[in-house]
Write a protein that holds these residues in place. Structure first.
Motif, mmCIF file in Angstrom:
data_model
loop_
_atom_site.group_PDB
_atom_site.id
_atom_site.type_symbol
_atom_site.label_atom_id
_atom_site.label_comp_id
_atom_site.label_asym_id
_atom_site.label_seq_id
_atom_site.Cartn_x
_atom_site.Cartn_y
_atom_site.Cartn_z
ATOM 1 N N ALA A 160 0.836 -1.212 0.000
ATOM 2 C CA ALA A 160 0.000 0.000 0.000
ATOM 3 C C ALA A 160 0.862 1.249 0.000
ATOM 4 O O ALA A 160 0.584 2.210 -0.722
ATOM 5 C CB ALA A 160 -0.929 -0.009 1.208
ATOM 6 N N ILE A 161 1.927 1.236 0.783
ATOM 7 C CA ILE A 161 2.826 2.395 0.814
ATOM 8 C C ILE A 161 3.537 2.550 -0.518
ATOM 9 O O ILE A 161 3.690 3.652 -1.035
ATOM 10 C CB ILE A 161 3.827 2.275 1.982
ATOM 11 C CG1 ILE A 161 3.071 2.499 3.294
ATOM 12 C CG2 ILE A 161 4.976 3.250 1.841
ATOM 13 C CD1 ILE A 161 3.884 2.343 4.533
ATOM 14 N N GLU A 162 3.984 1.436 -1.100
ATOM 15 C CA GLU A 162 4.702 1.505 -2.370
ATOM 16 C C GLU A 162 3.826 2.034 -3.501
ATOM 17 O O GLU A 162 4.344 2.579 -4.479
ATOM 18 C CB GLU A 162 5.277 0.134 -2.716
ATOM 19 C CG GLU A 162 6.445 -0.237 -1.824
ATOM 20 C CD GLU A 162 6.946 -1.650 -2.027
ATOM 21 O OE1 GLU A 162 6.240 -2.464 -2.662
ATOM 22 O OE2 GLU A 162 8.045 -1.947 -1.538
ATOM 23 N N GLN A 163 2.518 1.919 -3.376
ATOM 24 C CA GLN A 163 1.621 2.477 -4.392
ATOM 25 C C GLN A 163 1.678 3.999 -4.411
ATOM 26 O O GLN A 163 1.312 4.628 -5.395
ATOM 27 C CB GLN A 163 0.188 2.003 -4.161
ATOM 28 C CG GLN A 163 -0.016 0.553 -4.511
ATOM 29 C CD GLN A 163 -1.456 0.092 -4.292
ATOM 30 O OE1 GLN A 163 -2.354 0.893 -4.136
ATOM 31 N NE2 GLN A 163 -1.646 -1.218 -4.289
ATOM 32 N N LEU A 164 2.151 4.590 -3.315
ATOM 33 C CA LEU A 164 2.289 6.049 -3.241
ATOM 34 C C LEU A 164 3.571 6.537 -3.910
ATOM 35 O O LEU A 164 3.738 7.732 -4.125
ATOM 36 C CB LEU A 164 2.278 6.506 -1.779
ATOM 37 C CG LEU A 164 1.024 6.173 -0.981
ATOM 38 C CD1 LEU A 164 1.226 6.554 0.482
ATOM 39 C CD2 LEU A 164 -0.186 6.870 -1.568
ATOM 40 N N CYS A 200 10.369 5.617 -5.334
ATOM 41 C CA CYS A 200 10.408 6.376 -4.088
ATOM 42 C C CYS A 200 9.312 7.443 -4.115
ATOM 43 O O CYS A 200 8.578 7.581 -5.092
ATOM 44 C CB CYS A 200 11.776 7.030 -3.902
ATOM 45 S SG CYS A 200 12.167 8.248 -5.189
ATOM 46 N N HIS A 201 9.254 8.207 -3.031
ATOM 47 C CA HIS A 201 8.317 9.331 -2.967
ATOM 48 C C HIS A 201 8.953 10.444 -2.151
ATOM 49 O O HIS A 201 9.503 10.205 -1.077
ATOM 50 C CB HIS A 201 7.001 8.907 -2.316
ATOM 51 C CG HIS A 201 6.050 10.048 -2.120
ATOM 52 N ND1 HIS A 201 5.365 10.624 -3.169
ATOM 53 C CD2 HIS A 201 5.706 10.737 -1.012
ATOM 54 C CE1 HIS A 201 4.620 11.609 -2.698
ATOM 55 N NE2 HIS A 201 4.806 11.697 -1.405
ATOM 56 N N LEU A 202 8.876 11.666 -2.661
ATOM 57 C CA LEU A 202 9.322 12.850 -1.926
ATOM 58 C C LEU A 202 8.118 13.504 -1.278
ATOM 59 O O LEU A 202 7.059 13.640 -1.898
ATOM 60 C CB LEU A 202 9.957 13.877 -2.862
ATOM 61 C CG LEU A 202 11.393 13.675 -3.281
ATOM 62 C CD1 LEU A 202 11.820 14.796 -4.217
ATOM 63 C CD2 LEU A 202 12.327 13.591 -2.100
ATOM 64 N N ASP A 254 12.227 1.968 -0.045
ATOM 65 C CA ASP A 254 12.258 0.594 0.450
ATOM 66 C C ASP A 254 13.140 0.478 1.697
ATOM 67 O O ASP A 254 14.276 0.953 1.710
ATOM 68 C CB ASP A 254 12.804 -0.313 -0.662
ATOM 69 C CG ASP A 254 12.685 -1.781 -0.344
ATOM 70 O OD1 ASP A 254 13.042 -2.202 0.772
ATOM 71 O OD2 ASP A 254 12.242 -2.529 -1.232
ATOM 72 N N PRO A 255 12.645 -0.188 2.755
ATOM 73 C CA PRO A 255 13.414 -0.288 3.996
ATOM 74 C C PRO A 255 14.625 -1.216 3.900
ATOM 75 O O PRO A 255 15.509 -1.172 4.757
ATOM 76 C CB PRO A 255 12.397 -0.855 4.993
ATOM 77 C CG PRO A 255 11.464 -1.647 4.161
ATOM 78 C CD PRO A 255 11.354 -0.873 2.856
ATOM 79 N N SER A 313 7.713 -1.229 6.746
ATOM 80 C CA SER A 313 7.103 -0.974 5.438
ATOM 81 C C SER A 313 7.889 -0.010 4.562
ATOM 82 O O SER A 313 7.706 0.014 3.352
ATOM 83 C CB SER A 313 5.693 -0.410 5.632
ATOM 84 O OG SER A 313 5.768 0.772 6.415
ATOM 85 N N HIS A 314 8.754 0.820 5.160
ATOM 86 C CA HIS A 314 9.483 1.829 4.396
ATOM 87 C C HIS A 314 10.561 2.447 5.286
ATOM 88 O O HIS A 314 10.616 2.173 6.473
ATOM 89 C CB HIS A 314 8.541 2.925 3.886
ATOM 90 C CG HIS A 314 7.963 3.772 4.977
ATOM 91 N ND1 HIS A 314 6.974 3.327 5.826
ATOM 92 C CD2 HIS A 314 8.260 5.029 5.375
ATOM 93 C CE1 HIS A 314 6.669 4.281 6.700
ATOM 94 N NE2 HIS A 314 7.439 5.331 6.446
ATOM 95 N N GLN A 315 11.391 3.275 4.672
ATOM 96 C CA GLN A 315 12.298 4.112 5.467
ATOM 97 C C GLN A 315 12.123 5.555 5.036
ATOM 98 O O GLN A 315 11.739 5.839 3.906
ATOM 99 C CB GLN A 315 13.754 3.661 5.376
ATOM 100 C CG GLN A 315 14.419 3.767 4.030
ATOM 101 C CD GLN A 315 15.881 3.351 4.067
ATOM 102 O OE1 GLN A 315 16.676 3.951 4.796
ATOM 103 N NE2 GLN A 315 16.229 2.331 3.298
#
Length: 121
Positions: free
Chosen positions: A9-13, A47-49, A75-76, A108-110
């Motif tokens: 779900a986070i990676e979809q952002l 990634c996302h800024l 990605d963590p 889920s992320h870093q």
């Protein structure tokens, strides 16, 4: 515990991609000098800024200023060495940053706080 669903779900952002570049030292056998070169250690990573602004008051003058905070979500599992240049393309804009602190790592992320890259130290 975070399952693959939350990470997905986070990676979809993620609407950007980044390249992580190290400033690596090497020995030039021709000139017999130690030199540096840029080496991409991670390329085209999703990634996302995220941007936020604050208006701190300068204690000396009482004037308001504008400060922008930039965070990179990625990605963590990636290991991003301190001092690297992080070039991000998002929304048809490409900007070079550097990491300004230790990453906050979650299952889920870093999250990495960034500042604009000016030059190699």
């Amino acid at each position: 515990m975070v399952n693959g669903l939350n990470k997905s779900a986070i990676e979809q952002l993620y609407n950007g991609v980044c390249t992580i570049t190290e400033h690596q030292q090497y020995f030039d056998g021709v000139t017999k000098q130690t030199k540096f070169r840029e080496v991409d250690i991670i390329k085209d990573e999703p990634c996302h800024l995220s941007f936020s602004s604050t208006n701190p008051t300068n204690s000396a003058t009482g004037a308001f200023g504008l400060m922008q905070s930039v965070k990179l979500f990625i990605d963590p599992l990636l290991v991003i060495p301190a001092g690297c240049k992080i070039t991000v393309t998002q929304n048809n804009r490409t900007t070079a940053y550097k990491q300004s602190g230790e990453p906050a790592i979650y299952p889920s992320h870093q999250e990495l706080s960034l500042e604009l890259f000016r030059k190699w130290a």
